[in-house]
Design a protein around this motif. Structure first.
Motif, PDB file in Angstrom:
ATOM      1  N   LEU A  24      26.591  29.863  46.064  1.00 20.63           N
ATOM      2  CA  LEU A  24      26.760  30.953  45.348  1.00 20.63           C
ATOM      3  C   LEU A  24      25.412  31.975  44.562  1.00 20.63           C
ATOM      4  O   LEU A  24      25.358  31.358  43.219  1.00 20.63           O
ATOM      5  N   VAL A  25      25.410  33.411  45.296  1.00 19.39           N
ATOM      6  CA  VAL A  25      24.373  34.183  44.517  1.00 19.39           C
ATOM      7  C   VAL A  25      24.687  34.811  43.200  1.00 19.39           C
ATOM      8  O   VAL A  25      25.957  35.444  43.741  1.00 19.39           O
ATOM      9  N   ALA A  26      24.506  35.209  42.119  1.00 16.50           N
ATOM     10  CA  ALA A  26      25.339  35.800  40.774  1.00 16.50           C
ATOM     11  C   ALA A  26      24.405  36.754  40.673  1.00 16.50           C
ATOM     12  O   ALA A  26      23.252  36.912  39.541  1.00 16.50           O
ATOM     13  N   LEU A  27      25.022  38.372  41.104  1.00 18.85           N
ATOM     14  CA  LEU A  27      23.672  38.688  39.766  1.00 18.85           C
ATOM     15  C   LEU A  27      24.739  40.021  38.661  1.00 18.85           C
ATOM     16  O   LEU A  27      25.984  39.872  39.164  1.00 18.85           O
ATOM     17  N   HIS A  28      24.227  40.053  37.479  1.00 17.45           N
ATOM     18  CA  HIS A  28      24.441  40.565  36.313  1.00 17.45           C
ATOM     19  C   HIS A  28      24.719  41.614  36.212  1.00 17.45           C
ATOM     20  O   HIS A  28      24.363  42.461  36.730  1.00 17.45           O
ATOM     21  N   GLY A  29      25.425  41.827  35.478  1.00 14.73           N
ATOM     22  CA  GLY A  29      25.734  43.728  35.160  1.00 14.73           C
ATOM     23  C   GLY A  29      24.686  44.261  33.978  1.00 14.73           C
ATOM     24  O   GLY A  29      23.536  43.499  33.770  1.00 14.73           O
ATOM     25  N   PHE A  30      24.370  45.669  33.855  1.00 14.16           N
ATOM     26  CA  PHE A  30      24.017  45.741  32.544  1.00 14.16           C
ATOM     27  C   PHE A  30      23.271  45.277  31.096  1.00 14.16           C
ATOM     28  O   PHE A  30      24.967  45.167  31.060  1.00 14.16           O
ATOM     29  N   THR A  31      22.541  45.215  31.165  1.00 16.42           N
ATOM     30  CA  THR A  31      22.140  44.318  29.207  1.00 16.42           C
ATOM     31  C   THR A  31      22.914  42.412  29.966  1.00 16.42           C
ATOM     32  O   THR A  31      23.219  42.144  28.749  1.00 16.42           O
ATOM     33  N   GLY A  94      28.333  40.082  42.772  1.00 17.37           N
ATOM     34  CA  GLY A  94      28.005  40.753  41.399  1.00 17.37           C
ATOM     35  C   GLY A  94      29.213  41.536  41.092  1.00 17.37           C
ATOM     36  O   GLY A  94      29.932  42.358  41.288  1.00 17.37           O
ATOM     37  N   TYR A  95      28.440  41.797  39.771  1.00 14.90           N
ATOM     38  CA  TYR A  95      29.351  42.552  38.637  1.00 14.90           C
ATOM     39  C   TYR A  95      28.583  43.509  38.070  1.00 14.90           C
ATOM     40  O   TYR A  95      27.215  43.419  38.169  1.00 14.90           O
ATOM     41  N   SER A  96      29.138  44.893  37.799  1.00 10.30           N
ATOM     42  CA  SER A  96      29.082  45.963  37.639  1.00 10.30           C
ATOM     43  C   SER A  96      27.253  46.774  38.531  1.00 10.30           C
ATOM     44  O   SER A  96      27.270  46.828  39.695  1.00 10.30           O
ATOM     45  N   MET A  97      26.445  46.995  37.733  1.00 11.56           N
ATOM     46  CA  MET A  97      25.370  47.843  38.156  1.00 11.56           C
ATOM     47  C   MET A  97      24.824  45.648  39.007  1.00 11.56           C
ATOM     48  O   MET A  97      23.954  46.205  40.323  1.00 11.56           O
ATOM     49  N   GLY A  98      24.383  44.829  39.069  1.00 14.59           N
ATOM     50  CA  GLY A  98      24.508  43.748  40.147  1.00 14.59           C
ATOM     51  C   GLY A  98      25.537  43.786  41.188  1.00 14.59           C
ATOM     52  O   GLY A  98      25.276  43.597  42.404  1.00 14.59           O
ATOM     53  N   ILE A 117      31.228  38.722  47.649  1.00 18.48           N
ATOM     54  CA  ILE A 117      31.880  39.197  45.710  1.00 18.48           C
ATOM     55  C   ILE A 117      31.921  40.185  45.318  1.00 18.48           C
ATOM     56  O   ILE A 117      30.603  40.640  44.415  1.00 18.48           O
ATOM     57  N   LEU A 118      32.623  41.688  45.331  1.00 16.30           N
ATOM     58  CA  LEU A 118      32.092  42.590  43.602  1.00 16.30           C
ATOM     59  C   LEU A 118      33.020  42.839  42.711  1.00 16.30           C
ATOM     60  O   LEU A 118      34.206  42.905  42.835  1.00 16.30           O
ATOM     61  N   GLU A 119      32.749  42.384  41.697  1.00 18.64           N
ATOM     62  CA  GLU A 119      33.442  42.623  40.789  1.00 18.64           C
ATOM     63  C   GLU A 119      32.761  43.786  39.841  1.00 18.64           C
ATOM     64  O   GLU A 119      31.924  44.100  39.500  1.00 18.64           O
ATOM     65  N   HIS A 250      36.736  46.222  32.312  1.00 16.96           N
ATOM     66  CA  HIS A 250      35.289  46.188  32.942  1.00 16.96           C
ATOM     67  C   HIS A 250      35.178  44.050  33.543  1.00 16.96           C
ATOM     68  O   HIS A 250      34.412  44.666  34.753  1.00 16.96           O
ATOM     69  N   ALA A 251      35.296  43.937  32.680  1.00 16.99           N
ATOM     70  CA  ALA A 251      34.350  42.740  32.320  1.00 16.99           C
ATOM     71  C   ALA A 251      35.470  41.365  33.284  1.00 16.99           C
ATOM     72  O   ALA A 251      35.825  39.681  31.989  1.00 16.99           O
ATOM     73  N   ILE A 252      35.621  41.019  33.900  1.00 19.37           N
ATOM     74  CA  ILE A 252      37.124  39.946  34.796  1.00 19.37           C
ATOM     75  C   ILE A 252      36.295  38.851  34.093  1.00 19.37           C
ATOM     76  O   ILE A 252      37.183  37.790  32.735  1.00 19.37           O
ATOM     77  N   HIS A 253      34.892  38.602  34.446  1.00 19.88           N
ATOM     78  CA  HIS A 253      34.771  36.980  34.336  1.00 19.88           C
ATOM     79  C   HIS A 253      34.522  37.036  32.803  1.00 19.88           C
ATOM     80  O   HIS A 253      35.001  34.993  32.506  1.00 19.88           O
ATOM     81  N   VAL A 254      34.975  37.081  32.055  1.00 22.22           N
ATOM     82  CA  VAL A 254      34.681  37.560  30.019  1.00 22.22           C
ATOM     83  C   VAL A 254      35.804  37.130  29.557  1.00 22.22           C
ATOM     84  O   VAL A 254      36.660  37.245  29.050  1.00 22.22           O
ATOM     85  N   GLU A 255      36.959  38.630  30.165  1.00 26.08           N
ATOM     86  CA  GLU A 255      37.723  38.696  29.929  1.00 26.08           C
ATOM     87  C   GLU A 255      39.479  37.612  30.370  1.00 26.08           C
ATOM     88  O   GLU A 255      39.709  37.114  29.165  1.00 26.08           O
ATOM     89  N   ASN A 256      38.961  36.894  31.576  1.00 24.06           N
ATOM     90  CA  ASN A 256      39.592  36.173  32.197  1.00 24.06           C
ATOM     91  C   ASN A 256      39.094  35.104  32.633  1.00 24.06           C
ATOM     92  O   ASN A 256      39.423  35.327  33.954  1.00 24.06           O
ATOM     93  N   PRO A 257      38.419  34.637  32.333  1.00 29.57           N
ATOM     94  CA  PRO A 257      37.616  33.653  33.091  1.00 29.57           C
ATOM     95  C   PRO A 257      37.759  31.978  34.045  1.00 29.57           C
ATOM     96  O   PRO A 257      37.624  31.959  35.518  1.00 29.57           O
ATOM     97  N   ALA A 258      38.917  32.073  33.785  1.00 28.94           N
ATOM     98  CA  ALA A 258      40.069  30.280  34.385  1.00 28.94           C
ATOM     99  C   ALA A 258      40.597  31.842  35.434  1.00 28.94           C
ATOM    100  O   ALA A 258      40.479  30.878  36.733  1.00 28.94           O
TER     101      ALA A 258
END
Length: 269
Positions: A24-31, A94-98, A117-119, A250-258
């Motif tokens: 899995l290659v993962a690209l973060h969002g802005f900031t 990728g999340y948001s900008m990513g 996968i687009l978050e 917006h940030a599901i990976h933070v708000e509900n990581p499980a």
């Protein structure tokens, strides 16, 4: 943790679970930075997770030319990086900008991508007018970051409505997000806004029906704007699933990581 020279730019990459059966290659969002994906990688021991600090973020270099931040340049960087890592096929997240960058990459290099996968992501803005307006707003924000400094920007950024649902997160989580934002550089964030912001990137709406790969769209039920965008994307994509995580923003990976990790794992495997 590794540092690669990609088309003249020092690029920071973190790789977890080296022996994983899936990649899995993962690209973060802005900031954001590779730190965005640390917890996800810990939750997916069978998946090799490769996280990249995008241009102007984390420990990746900040180019002086705004053009070097452009979507086209960043896609070439990613392709070069995957070549250097001898990667053939993988799932791209990728999340948001990513997510905008991940979608653009999948359109440009579809043969590399097994699944996408687009978050909380968008294909950009449809009209020239929308892009012009957004570009002007991003330029003003970029100037503010340079003039007033990082702390002032982060103080206001963490209070925008998009992140309203994060106010209920535990203190430790909120502090970690803030630390990640404060690890950035003013020039990097300003360059990112001006070079690869939603207003400057080419729109991908008219290209969605060309994608043959399987796409998973993940949105949080509290993020109405991106839920709507996901529904519009779903209508245009050929092989697509849309999953909404209840009581997340917006940030599901933070708000509900499980739940986020479960969704990603089931989709990959």
């Amino acid at each position: 943790m590794t540092s690669l020279l990609i088309r003249g730019l020092k690029t920071h990459v973190d790789i977890w679970n080296e022996t994983g059966s899936y990649t899995l290659v993962a690209l973060h969002g802005f900031t954001g930075s590779t730190a965005t994906w640390y917890n996800l990688a810990q939750s997916l021991p069978d998946v090799r997770v490769i996280a990249i600090d995008l241009i102007g973020h984390g420990q990746t270099a900040t180019p002086e030319q705004i053009k070097r931040f452009s979507m086209e340049e960043q896609l070439q960087d990613l392709e070069e990086l995957f070549c250097q890592l001898h990667m053939e096929k993988f799932t791209l997240l990728g999340y948001s900008m990513g997510g905008r960058i991940a979608l653009s990459y999948a359109i440009a290099f579809p043969d590399r991508i097994q699944k996408l996968i687009l978050e909380s992501a968008s294909p950009g803005l449809r009209t020239v007018e929308e892009r012009r307006e957004r570009s002007e707003r991003d330029d003003i924000l970029a100037q503010k970051i340079i003039t007033n400094g990082l702390v002032s920007f982060v103080n206001s950024w963490e209070n925008i409505p998009l992140f309203g649902s994060q106010r209920h997160l535990p203190d430790t989580v909120r502090k970690a997000i803030r630390a990640e934002r404060l690890s950035q550089r003013e020039e990097g964030l300003a360059g990112s806004l001006r070079g690869v912001g939603t207003g400057t990137q080419p729109s991908n709406w008219h290209l969605l029906d060309r994608l043959e790969i399987s796409v998973l769209l993940i949105t949080g039920s509290l993020d109405e704007k991106f839920c709507k965008i996901a529904l519009e994307m779903k209508a245009l994509l050929k092989t697509v699933r849309h999953m909404t995580v209840i009581d997340a923003g917006h940030a599901i990976h933070v708000e509900n990581p499980a739940e986020f990790a479960t969704i990603v794992e089931e989709y990959i495997t």
